[in-house]
Design a protein around this motif. Structure first.
Motif, PDB file in Angstrom:
ATOM      1  N   VAL A 250      44.522  46.176  46.776  1.00 38.78           N
ATOM      2  CA  VAL A 250      43.626  45.079  46.414  1.00 38.78           C
ATOM      3  C   VAL A 250      42.273  45.663  46.015  1.00 38.78           C
ATOM      4  O   VAL A 250      41.897  46.753  46.444  1.00 38.78           O
ATOM      5  N   GLU A 252      38.974  45.407  46.526  1.00 44.02           N
ATOM      6  CA  GLU A 252      37.915  45.917  47.400  1.00 44.02           C
ATOM      7  C   GLU A 252      38.352  47.211  48.101  1.00 44.02           C
ATOM      8  O   GLU A 252      37.574  48.149  48.238  1.00 44.02           O
ATOM      9  N   SER A 271      37.934  42.387  52.497  1.00 41.78           N
ATOM     10  CA  SER A 271      38.876  41.981  51.457  1.00 41.78           C
ATOM     11  C   SER A 271      39.439  40.617  51.840  1.00 41.78           C
ATOM     12  O   SER A 271      39.028  40.022  52.849  1.00 41.78           O
ATOM     13  N   GLN A 272      40.383  40.133  51.077  1.00 43.19           N
ATOM     14  CA  GLN A 272      40.987  38.835  51.369  1.00 43.19           C
ATOM     15  C   GLN A 272      41.749  38.844  52.695  1.00 43.19           C
ATOM     16  O   GLN A 272      42.045  37.785  53.257  1.00 43.19           O
TER      17      GLN A 272
END
Length: 364
Positions: A250, A252, A271-272
């Motif tokens: 991902v 980040e 991050s998510q």
């Protein structure tokens, strides 16, 4: 858990990534005049140069795509994204018609048949999905047509990509191909299976800082990862991802892995999924001539995606003369609250779609 999807800058490309197939040259001679499933049935909801789209046709296409890419249903619940999806579909129809009749070979026929078999198993095995397909009148012929339309367009777009364009794409994204060994401990904020909140953001950050302090003080990665990490893919391995290509992570996490000082525990990275406490152990660039065939294919697809987006944004709008989607019904409840809710939902869907659009092929 940390992987993401790569070059999906358009909804069309999302399908290609999800199917994980070798894109073929189409499905033989198209229906008369290249007519899509549902053409001429129901109310006309869009008019463009040399063609129209009816509600019946769009329902078939949306249902097909929603089965292959479930996130589509959320997008289509937002009026402005539904119109965007319709415009993209018009673009695919235009491009497919430009291809003319495409002759079918044995490999292509097998490709299409295999896809249909897999999708039919999914439909028949899930009552909710089967009801959606039945309600839309989605048939075997429809499924094969839509798949062939998409795969044919992508194959054509890729054939137009030059070696120089592939090299240029690599030059602008070369950090994606760094081979990196990194340890991390994830303090999660969401349940990766359900998406439900696991802990508050501030609580996760507080724990992440405590973990970093313990590591800075000489704490053992294996013990701390096992105790704290919510990443099931690495917690029993001292949080280690070894010799991984950066582009699979991902955004980040990838950015930190590419920039963080080697050998040093960095500040928590959000991050998510939550907060990552990271230490990059090794980072090695990959020269263009050392890329795998798969890497170069993905670069070519990225260029094809950009070219397709250029058509969708520059040429297609001039061809569309009318969009007449049904107006969304407004609840009689508190207008201000309803409007805020709609805005929030639209923002969420737009953000989710943007995340999808810049992702890479899932390698997990």
């Amino acid at each position: 858990m940390l992987r993401t999807n790569y070059w999906r800058k358009a909804t069309l490309l999302a399908l290609a990534a999800v199917l994980v197939v070798v894109l073929a040259a189409g499905c033989g001679k198209k229906k008369e005049e290249g007519a899509a499933p549902g053409t001429g049935e129901g109310k006309t909801i869009a008019t463009y140069t040399d063609g129209t789209v009816t509600d019946k046709e769009f329902t078939k296409y949306s249902t097909f795509f929603g089965i292959v890419q479930p996130q589509t249903e959320m997008y289509l619940s937002i009026p402005q994204l539904q119109e965007q999806f319709l415009r993209e579909y018009i673009g695919y129809k235009v491009l497919y018609k430009r291809l003319g009749d495409v002759k079918q070979d044995d490999a292509t026929k097998k490709e299409v048949d295999n896809f249909y078999t897999q999708m039919k198993q999914q439909i028949d095995g899930t009552p909710e999905i089967k009801k959606k397909a039945d309600d839309a009148g989605l048939t075997e012929t429809d499924i094969k047509y839509f798949y062939s339309m998409i795969s044919s367009i992508m194959k054509d777009q890729e054939k137009k990509v030059t070696d120089d364009q592939v090299k240029k794409e690599y030059d602008t994204t070369k950090d994606d191909y760094n081979m990196i060994s990194v340890r991390h401990i994830l303090i999660g904020t969401v349940d990766p299976t359900t998406g439900a909140e696991k802990r508050k953001d501030e609580e996760a950050l507080k724990i992440a800082k405590e973990v970093k302090a313990k590591l800075d003080a000489g704490g053992d990665w294996k013990a701390l990862a096992k105790q704290y990490s919510d990443d099931t893919g690495s917690k029993d391995n001292g949080g280690l991802y070894e010799d991984q290509q950066a582009k699979g992570w991902v955004a980040e996490f990838k950015d930190a892995a590419n920039k963080q000082e080697i050998g040093k525990v960095g500040e928590p990275v959000k991050s998510q999924f939550g907060y990552h406490v990271m230490k990059v152990e090794k980072r090695t660039p990959t020269a263009f001539d050392k890329l795998t065939a798969e890497d170069k294919t993905l670069l070519k697809q990225a260029v094809a995606s950009a070219n397709l987006n250029k058509f969708m944004t520059d040429e297609l709008p001039k061809m569309i003369t009318k969009i007449d989607l049904p107006k969304a019904e407004t609840p009689a409840a508190d207008d201000s609250k309803t409007d805020d809710s709609k805005t929030d939902n639209a923002d969420k869907a737009n953000n989710d779609k943007a995340t999808d659009d810049k992702a890479t092929n899932d390698k997990k």
